[in-house]
Design a protein around this motif. Structure first.
Motif, PDB file in Angstrom:
ATOM      1  N   HIS A 117       0.804  -1.220   0.000  1.00  0.00           N
ATOM      2  CA  HIS A 117       0.000   0.000   0.000  1.00  0.00           C
ATOM      3  C   HIS A 117       0.843   1.278   0.000  1.00  0.00           C
ATOM      4  O   HIS A 117       0.355   2.345  -0.327  1.00  0.00           O
ATOM      5  CB  HIS A 117      -0.971  -0.012   1.184  1.00  0.00           C
ATOM      6  CG  HIS A 117      -0.311   0.132   2.530  1.00  0.00           C
ATOM      7  ND1 HIS A 117       0.483  -0.853   3.091  1.00  0.00           N
ATOM      8  CD2 HIS A 117      -0.322   1.148   3.410  1.00  0.00           C
ATOM      9  CE1 HIS A 117       0.925  -0.446   4.258  1.00  0.00           C
ATOM     10  NE2 HIS A 117       0.457   0.766   4.484  1.00  0.00           N
ATOM     11  N   ARG A 118       2.125   1.171   0.321  1.00  0.00           N
ATOM     12  CA  ARG A 118       3.009   2.334   0.361  1.00  0.00           C
ATOM     13  C   ARG A 118       3.684   2.600  -0.981  1.00  0.00           C
ATOM     14  O   ARG A 118       4.236   3.676  -1.198  1.00  0.00           O
ATOM     15  CB  ARG A 118       4.073   2.137   1.446  1.00  0.00           C
ATOM     16  CG  ARG A 118       3.453   2.111   2.845  1.00  0.00           C
ATOM     17  CD  ARG A 118       4.439   1.670   3.893  1.00  0.00           C
ATOM     18  NE  ARG A 118       4.571   0.214   3.814  1.00  0.00           N
ATOM     19  CZ  ARG A 118       5.582  -0.481   4.307  1.00  0.00           C
ATOM     20  NH1 ARG A 118       6.566   0.132   4.920  1.00  0.00           N
ATOM     21  NH2 ARG A 118       5.624  -1.794   4.202  1.00  0.00           N
ATOM     22  N   GLN A 119       3.636   1.637  -1.894  1.00  0.00           N
ATOM     23  CA  GLN A 119       4.371   1.764  -3.152  1.00  0.00           C
ATOM     24  C   GLN A 119       3.950   2.968  -3.992  1.00  0.00           C
ATOM     25  O   GLN A 119       4.809   3.655  -4.551  1.00  0.00           O
ATOM     26  CB  GLN A 119       4.287   0.481  -3.978  1.00  0.00           C
ATOM     27  CG  GLN A 119       5.283   0.457  -5.122  1.00  0.00           C
ATOM     28  CD  GLN A 119       6.723   0.583  -4.638  1.00  0.00           C
ATOM     29  OE1 GLN A 119       7.167  -0.145  -3.753  1.00  0.00           O
ATOM     30  NE2 GLN A 119       7.468   1.536  -5.210  1.00  0.00           N
ATOM     31  N   PRO A 120       2.639   3.276  -4.123  1.00  0.00           N
ATOM     32  CA  PRO A 120       2.291   4.473  -4.908  1.00  0.00           C
ATOM     33  C   PRO A 120       2.945   5.752  -4.373  1.00  0.00           C
ATOM     34  O   PRO A 120       3.423   6.568  -5.152  1.00  0.00           O
ATOM     35  CB  PRO A 120       0.765   4.527  -4.813  1.00  0.00           C
ATOM     36  CG  PRO A 120       0.361   3.090  -4.624  1.00  0.00           C
ATOM     37  CD  PRO A 120       1.445   2.508  -3.738  1.00  0.00           C
ATOM     38  N   LEU A 121       2.991   5.915  -3.049  1.00  0.00           N
ATOM     39  CA  LEU A 121       3.646   7.100  -2.497  1.00  0.00           C
ATOM     40  C   LEU A 121       5.151   7.032  -2.740  1.00  0.00           C
ATOM     41  O   LEU A 121       5.767   8.044  -3.093  1.00  0.00           O
ATOM     42  CB  LEU A 121       3.341   7.262  -1.010  1.00  0.00           C
ATOM     43  CG  LEU A 121       4.013   8.459  -0.330  1.00  0.00           C
ATOM     44  CD1 LEU A 121       3.697   9.781  -1.045  1.00  0.00           C
ATOM     45  CD2 LEU A 121       3.600   8.534   1.142  1.00  0.00           C
ATOM     46  N   LEU A 122       5.746   5.865  -2.583  1.00  0.00           N
ATOM     47  CA  LEU A 122       7.178   5.737  -2.860  1.00  0.00           C
ATOM     48  C   LEU A 122       7.486   6.084  -4.318  1.00  0.00           C
ATOM     49  O   LEU A 122       8.499   6.734  -4.605  1.00  0.00           O
ATOM     50  CB  LEU A 122       7.663   4.333  -2.506  1.00  0.00           C
ATOM     51  CG  LEU A 122       7.706   4.023  -1.003  1.00  0.00           C
ATOM     52  CD1 LEU A 122       7.929   2.534  -0.775  1.00  0.00           C
ATOM     53  CD2 LEU A 122       8.760   4.863  -0.302  1.00  0.00           C
TER      54      LEU A 122
END
Length: 182
Positions: A2-7
């Motif tokens: 779930h953090r990949q788009p922000l990364l």
């Protein structure tokens, strides 16, 4: 994850702003290391979403005199578990201003800031990893002051420095000015 788009957004931001490498690396390191980075219950800090809202003609920015922090700031707030930080910024912009019509300007993140929030009412001092998006007000500019603010105000770009000397606020003024250049 779930953090990949922000990364991914952080990586794109880093490519556009090589002068902010240290901040981006620190921010990305936090997001990568903390599975609960979008939860305000993470006591060391958490991701927040903010909106740098400009008027339709781009000459003014909407600022809030934040009730808890007693400072003039851009609108924004906690992600509360939502990893779509742009959606968080849009939600906060609507809730804190009463305005409903916005369009994102440009693609991706407008600015990043990591800043301490003082201890208050049993919450320890912690960090806000603030993701800021550039929004243009496309409808009515008649705002409503929410309970989270002492005041709201459309401020000419040259007037921001009179309300706040905060480096990150002045940095956003300059970024917006640069984006207006032909």
């Amino acid at each position: 994850m779930h953090r990949q788009p922000l990364l991914d957004q952080l990586a794109a931001y880093a490519a556009k702003h090589p002068d902010e490498t240290e901040t981006v690396q620190r921010f990305a390191g936090f997001v990568a290391a903390e599975a609960d980075c979008f939860e305000r219950s993470l006591a060391i800090g958490h991701v927040t979403g903010s909106a740098w809202i400009v008027s339709a003609d781009g000459s003014q920015v909407l600022l809030t005199h934040h009730a808890k922090l007693d400072r003039w700031l851009q609108l924004g707030g906690h992600a509360d578990g939502d990893p779509d930080v742009l959606a968080v910024a849009l939600k906060e912009a609507r809730e804190e201003s009463g305005l409903s019509d916005f369009e994102p300007v440009g693609s991706g993140i407008f600015d990043l800031d990591i800043h301490p929030i003082p201890a208050r009412k049993g919450d320890p001092e912690h960090l806000h990893y603030d993701v800021r998006y550039l929004l243009r007000a496309t409808g009515s500019t008649a705002y409503t002051v929410s309970d989270e603010s002492h005041d709201l105000r459309w401020v000419p770009l040259d007037g921001v420095a009179e309300l706040t000397g905060e480096e990150s606020m002045l940095r956003m003024v300059e970024k917006w000015r640069i984006s207006l250049l032909p």
